[in-house]
Design an enzyme around this catalytic site. Structure first.
Site, mmCIF file in Angstrom:
data_model
loop_
_atom_site.group_PDB
_atom_site.id
_atom_site.type_symbol
_atom_site.label_atom_id
_atom_site.label_comp_id
_atom_site.label_asym_id
_atom_site.label_seq_id
_atom_site.Cartn_x
_atom_site.Cartn_y
_atom_site.Cartn_z
ATOM 1 N N GLU A 189 0.845 -1.195 0.000
ATOM 2 C CA GLU A 189 0.000 0.000 0.000
ATOM 3 C C GLU A 189 0.884 1.250 0.000
ATOM 4 O OE1 GLU A 189 -2.586 -0.901 3.343
ATOM 5 O OE2 GLU A 189 -3.285 -2.729 2.371
ATOM 6 N N GLU A 392 -8.606 4.025 4.537
ATOM 7 C CA GLU A 392 -8.233 3.405 3.259
ATOM 8 C C GLU A 392 -8.197 4.513 2.213
ATOM 9 O OE1 GLU A 392 -7.569 0.191 2.756
ATOM 10 O OE2 GLU A 392 -8.392 -0.803 4.529
#
Ligand SMILES: [Zn+2]
Length: 426
Positions: A189, A392
């Site tokens: 990520e 997120e």
């Protein structure tokens, strides 16, 4: 002869990963699908395994319906299509997406002649090697030397320091409640460490010339760790761009890696984590048994004991969610849940202002999926943080973990606009 043919027909697929000349997995020709799986999740997980597909994310779909995002290797595309699931293509070619991230860029300072100069803002227009992330932190600290120090939160499985920075304001070091941020616990990520570094940059670069921002740093002690899983992060740069977990080996299995964000020693034993060492959400053999978890947890425990934790955010991608407690239960609520959810929704509104990017705000389990042994439940209930969240970041699936480099700056800017609202209003 007939028998042999039959055997070859039913033999499981064995897809040798293609490696480039540096030994890194080549993802050319992989397609990414969002697949509606219905209720039989276990059966779908078995399909993922037999297709040798990569499980990118699994959304239990309280908002959008149950679905998996998976990357399917070119050899398995006919077999996947024959399964006839309802699906949409998110990416025609993962290899092309990875190319759009660009080459890892060279690090530079704003003033190349001064060791105390800030990093050049071009930091936020490209991705960089792990060592450059450490130089970035070191330079930021040097440029703000009387109000900051570099910190470490223990060591990784491969014996690297987990590094970060502590910023404080006019009240002096450790005089205020903590704001505690973790980036890149999930190695692939990449946008998460960039956004966290942008926050550090804004706080430091504007402390002397913007009274609002000075006020934030004067009101809180910021503890910010952009990459809490450096072993995994390095592995995404050298071997496998889609690696998620840490790099811990264990006896009795050849599988590598534990999901550090399913390893926190609180509500560890439950739905939303895996007991299988090969799984992307493998929780570990015992609660809190990863060195990375021990390091970042110990620091959080110390901050909680010192002046308390006002806000904790575990930064992730992708999906565009602001997630409040809890992950372990879809019905449990914190004592200040209404306030948390209202604030998370206001944060989403503030994030949308610059570019219209829509974030969904809500409780983790009820909004996205159940998690067991996740950071925000631990920080909320054990550390008694006022707000214990996970965010997120971009996007909602088109580029997923491999967000193009030209989105780093907008993804960071919108979050910073949101946080300025949050810091001023909570
Ligand atoms: Zn994540």
């Amino acid at each position: 002869m007939k028998f042999l043919q039959l055997v070859s027909l039913v033999a499981p697929l064995a897809i040798a990963s293609r490696l480039d000349r540096r030994g890194k997995i080549v993802y050319d020709g992989y397609k990414i699908f969002r697949v509606a799986t219905g209720n039989d999740v276990a059966a779908f997980e078995a399909h993922i395994e037999s297709l040798e597909a990569i499980d990118l994310t699994h959304n239990h779909g309280h908002v959008e319906g149950e679905h998996f995002d998976i990357a399917v290797p070119p050899e398995s595309l006919p077999a996947f299509e024959a399964l006839n699931f309802t699906s949409e293509i998110l990416s025609e070619d993962l290899g092309a997406d990875i190319a759009l991230e660009g080459e890892l860029a060279k690090y530079s300072r704003l003033d190349a002649t001064s060791a105390a100069a800030l990093p050049d803002p071009s930091w936020f227009t490209a991705y960089h090697a792990y060592d450059d992330h450490l130089t970035f932190l070191k330079d930021i600290q040097s440029s703000f030397s009387s109000n900051s120090e570099l910190i470490t939160a223990g060591k990784t499985f491969e014996d690297r320091d987990i590094q970060g920075i502590h910023l404080w304001g006019s009240g002096g070091k450790d005089s205020k409640p903590a704001i505690y941020f973790h980036g890149n616990v999930h190695a692939r990520e990449w946008i998460s460490s960039k956004v966290v570094e942008y926050i550090i940059y804004q706080l430091v670069a504007n402390y002397d010339n913007d009274t609002t921002i000075k006020g934030f740093v004067d009101d809180y002690d910021f503890y910010i760790l952009p990459i809490v899983n450096p072993d995994g992060f390095l592995y995404t740069q050298t071997n496998d761009r889609l690696w998620r977990k840490n790099r811990q080996t264990r006896s009795g299995t050849t599988a590598v890696g534990t999901d550090v964000n399913r390893n926190w020693p609180y509500k560890w034993d439950g739905e939303g984590s895996s007991t299988s060492p090969g799984s992307e959400t493998y929780r570990g053999a015992a609660a809190g048994d990863t060195p990375e978890n021990t390091g970042i947890r110990t620091l959080g425990d110390q901050l909680a004991a010192k002046n308390g934790i006002k806000l904790y955010i575990d930064w992730h991608s992708y999906g565009q969610y602001i997630l409040t407690p809890y992950g372990y239960s879809c019905s449990a609520a914190t004592s200040n849940q209404d306030k948390q959810d209202l604030l998370a929704k206001s944060l989403a509104t503030a994030i949308a202002k610059p570019y219209g990017t829509r974030f969904t705000a809500g409780q983790t389990c009820a909004t996205l999926y159940a998690t067991a042994g996740g950071s925000n439940d631990y920080v909320t209930d054990v550390n008694k943080a006022e707000y214990g969240w996970a965010i997120e970041l971009r996007d909602t699936g088109r580029n997923g973990f491999t967000l193009p480099a030209n989105q780093i700056l907008p993804a960071s800017t919108e979050i910073w606009e949101g946080l300025k609202f949050l810091f001023a209003n909570f």
